[in-house]
Scaffold this active site. Structure first.
Site, PDB file in Angstrom:
ATOM      1  N   CYS A 259       9.400   7.612  28.141  1.00  0.00           N
ATOM      2  CA  CYS A 259       9.046   6.503  27.239  1.00  0.00           C
ATOM      3  C   CYS A 259       7.564   6.324  26.925  1.00  0.00           C
ATOM      4  O   CYS A 259       7.153   6.353  25.780  1.00  0.00           O
ATOM      5  CB  CYS A 259       9.537   5.185  27.819  1.00  0.00           C
ATOM      6  SG  CYS A 259      11.246   5.181  28.339  1.00  0.00           S
TER       7      CYS A 259
ATOM      8  N   HIS B  37       5.570  -1.155  26.803  1.00  0.00           N
ATOM      9  CA  HIS B  37       5.456  -0.031  27.742  1.00  0.00           C
ATOM     10  C   HIS B  37       4.224   0.839  27.537  1.00  0.00           C
ATOM     11  O   HIS B  37       4.265   2.050  27.761  1.00  0.00           O
ATOM     12  CB  HIS B  37       6.727   0.831  27.733  1.00  0.00           C
ATOM     13  CG  HIS B  37       6.984   1.429  29.090  1.00  0.00           C
ATOM     14  ND1 HIS B  37       7.986   2.332  29.337  1.00  0.00           N
ATOM     15  CD2 HIS B  37       6.337   1.254  30.278  1.00  0.00           C
ATOM     16  CE1 HIS B  37       7.956   2.686  30.610  1.00  0.00           C
ATOM     17  NE2 HIS B  37       6.964   2.041  31.202  1.00  0.00           N
TER      18      HIS B  37
END
Ligand SMILES: *[C@@H]1O[C@H](CO)[C@@H](O)[C@H](O)[C@H]1NC(C)=O
Ligand SMILES: *[C@@H]1O[C@H](CO)[C@@H](O)[C@H](O)[C@H]1NC(C)=O
Ligand SMILES: *[C@@H]1O[C@H](CO)[C@@H](O)[C@H](O)[C@H]1NC(C)=O
Ligand SMILES: *[C@@H]1O[C@H](CO)[C@@H](O)[C@H](O)[C@H]1NC(C)=O
Length: 485
Positions: free
Chosen positions: A71, A127
């Site tokens: 990610c 993130h």
């Protein structure tokens, strides 16, 4: 000083923008989390994704669009146009208590678009770090943010590692915990679109929470797959359809406000489906965290305003780092930095011309196994992997039978001499990586290895610090919060 610098860069941006050519499109950049190659209707008719499929079929399905294996690095690539191994983000993902974030000295796509006059909104999963405010979305070019700073959390009470994680701009909030988060994001997206001043172009960066673990979904979506006996796969499939509904609601809001025809949509997974959590990449090999195609070849499409050739599948090579200069180009801008890895592919995607990309790095990570150190490169039709490719190395069919677990190795025929050595594949003849050519085509393997070493010379060490106790959400009323780095 900072003001002078931003004034100068503003002038540079203005010079780079050629007005009068075409109206700047609205841009909706959707990132589906841990979404497998085989988890979308346009690749697999068992999946119920009519809204995603319609958008894809109206536009251009990207058949060779690559991302990073996990990610954080993909997101930094999307925003900065730079390979993770040059940003210190090549090793795994940023964990909640790590005092680090995406380098703040790179200009993000959102910052460029802001300077081109866009209203910029981010919703969903960030993130890219949170240890200080400068790392967070409203300090990185976004007018608004609605979502969570970390990498994964629960879909109802919105917690990770015992801390809550949800923000409305900078404010910690906890939206109705009885509502599945996909609904609350859809609601906010609709509000943003309805309130948007149409004199300005809109940039909506929408990194979905879906369909990352934990596997949670309202029963109404799960029931749409009652024929799947495996509970995990059934629920995961329901999560996919919930996400598709969200896409449908965003599209509907754009239509209702008359903005749809002026909107360019980009849709991509951030990495492949995660095998232990029921994502599926069949027939591609491997999954999330591996440098095999199943971890890195994304379900992706582009559609909408500005495209002149539509309704087909594009086989040209595209990489995550290309999206920043490509989207910027569609908006009439150009990056100021000249050392980007990303290539402006707008003209190719717009017209169907050959891709300007002929090679790319899948990842370069020197951390040793079992911590997933690996290196892989593609040049033309060939791909070379050096080191440990990642944990899930087989070919996994969707689990449909009750209790069935994905086969993670033992009974799979892995036709390679050494899983820690080098592997060479010809992706044109063998897109699913069955036949390792490293022993029969040593000269090609050596050439690719040499090319990879040239990239390796530009690597910065992985920035992967130990956990910081000061990050403890207990210090911040139970919320993961900036202020400890
Ligand atoms: C940006 O910051 C990183 C550390 O985060 C550093 O390694 C790099 O040299 C800096 N680059 C520039 C252009 O200042
Ligand atoms: C939050 O929900 C998860 C399930 O998603 C559950 O395991 C956890 O105990 C809940 N935490 C709190 C604080 O309610
Ligand atoms: C989409 O909108 C419809 C109609 O308003 C609503 O019933 C549905 O719950 C929404 N779906 C999501 C995922 O928000
Ligand atoms: C997409 O790529 C696969 C190889 O993985 C290839 O077999 C297929 O023909 C391509 N699809 C189209 C429509 O070109």
């Amino acid at each position: 000083m900072a003001i002078i610098i931003s004034l100068i860069s503003c002038v540079v941006f203005l010079l780079n923008y050629i007005p009068g050519e075409a109206k700047q499109p609205n841009i909706v950049f959707m990132v589906a989390d841990d979404y497998g190659w085989n988890d979308v209707g346009f690749h697999n008719p068992d999946m119920i994704t009519p809204n995603i499929d319609n958008l894809a079929y109206e536009g251009v399905i990207l058949n060779q669009s690559y991302v990073q294996p996990v990610c954080t690095p993909s997101r930094n690539a999307f925003m900065s146009g730079v390979y993770p191994f040059k940003a210190g983000l090549q090793h795994l993902v940023i964990a909640p208590p790590q005092a680090t974030c995406a380098p703040t000295n790179r200009t993000f796509l959102s910052q460029y678009l802001k300077n081109l006059g866009y209203a910029t909104h981010a919703l969903g999963k960030w993130h890219l770090g949170l240890c200080k405010w400068e790392c967070t979305p409203t300090y990185r070019g976004f007018d608004s943010f609605y979502g969570f700073y970390n990498g994964k959390e629960t879909y109802y009470n919105r917690t990770i590692l015992g801390g809550m994680d949800f923000r409305d701009n900078k404010d910690p909030v906890l939206p109705d915990v009885s509502q599945y988060s996909t609904y609350i994001y859809a609601k906010r997206a609709k509000e943003i679109i309805e309130k948007h001043d149409k004199n300005e172009p809109l940039f909506m960066y929408f990194p979905f929470q879906s369909v990352h673990a934990p596997i949670e979904v309202p029963v109404s979506y799960e029931n749409m797959y009652s024929e799947i006996k495996n509970e995990g796969r059934r629920k995961y499939s329901g999560m996919v359809t919930a996400m598709d509904d969200l896409v449908g609601n965003v599209t509907a809001a754009l239509k209702d406000t008359g903005m749809y025809d002026d909107t360019l949509f980009v849709f991509t997974a951030d990495n492949g489906g995660w095998i232990p959590y029921h994502g599926n990449n069949y027939p591609l090999r491997g999954g999330k965290t591996t440098v095999y195609e199943g971890g890195t070849r994304a379900a992706a499409f582009i559609t909408g305003a500005g495209l002149v050739k539509k309704g087909y599948t594009y086989n040209g090579m595209m990489h995550a780092v290309d999206w920043m200069p490509t989207i910027l180009s569609a908006a009439g801008g150009k990056p100021v930095d000249t050392d980007l890895d990303g290539i402006d592919q707008w003209e190719s995607l717009r017209t169907g011309a050959p891709s300007k990309r002929t090679e790319f790095i899948y990842n370069l990570d020197d951390e040793n196994p079992p911590a997933c150190g690996h290196a892989a490169i593609r040049v033309g039709d060939y791909k070379l992997i050096e080191g440990y490719p990642g944990p899930d190395q087989g070919w996994y069919k969707p689990e449909t039978v009750s209790g069935e677990k994905p086969d993670t190795g033992s009974s799979i025929q892995i036709q390679q001499t050494n899983v820690f050595g080098r592997q060479l594949f010809n992706l044109k003849d063998d897109p699913n990586e069955h036949k390792d050519l490293s022993l029969t085509h040593r000269d090609i393997a050596d050439q690719l290895s040499k090319r990879m070493a040239e990239y390796h010379a530009q690597m910065v060490p992985a920035n992967y610090p130990a956990a910081t106790i000061a990050s403890d959400p207990d210090n911040y009323n139970g919320f993961w919060s900036p202020g400890w780095c």
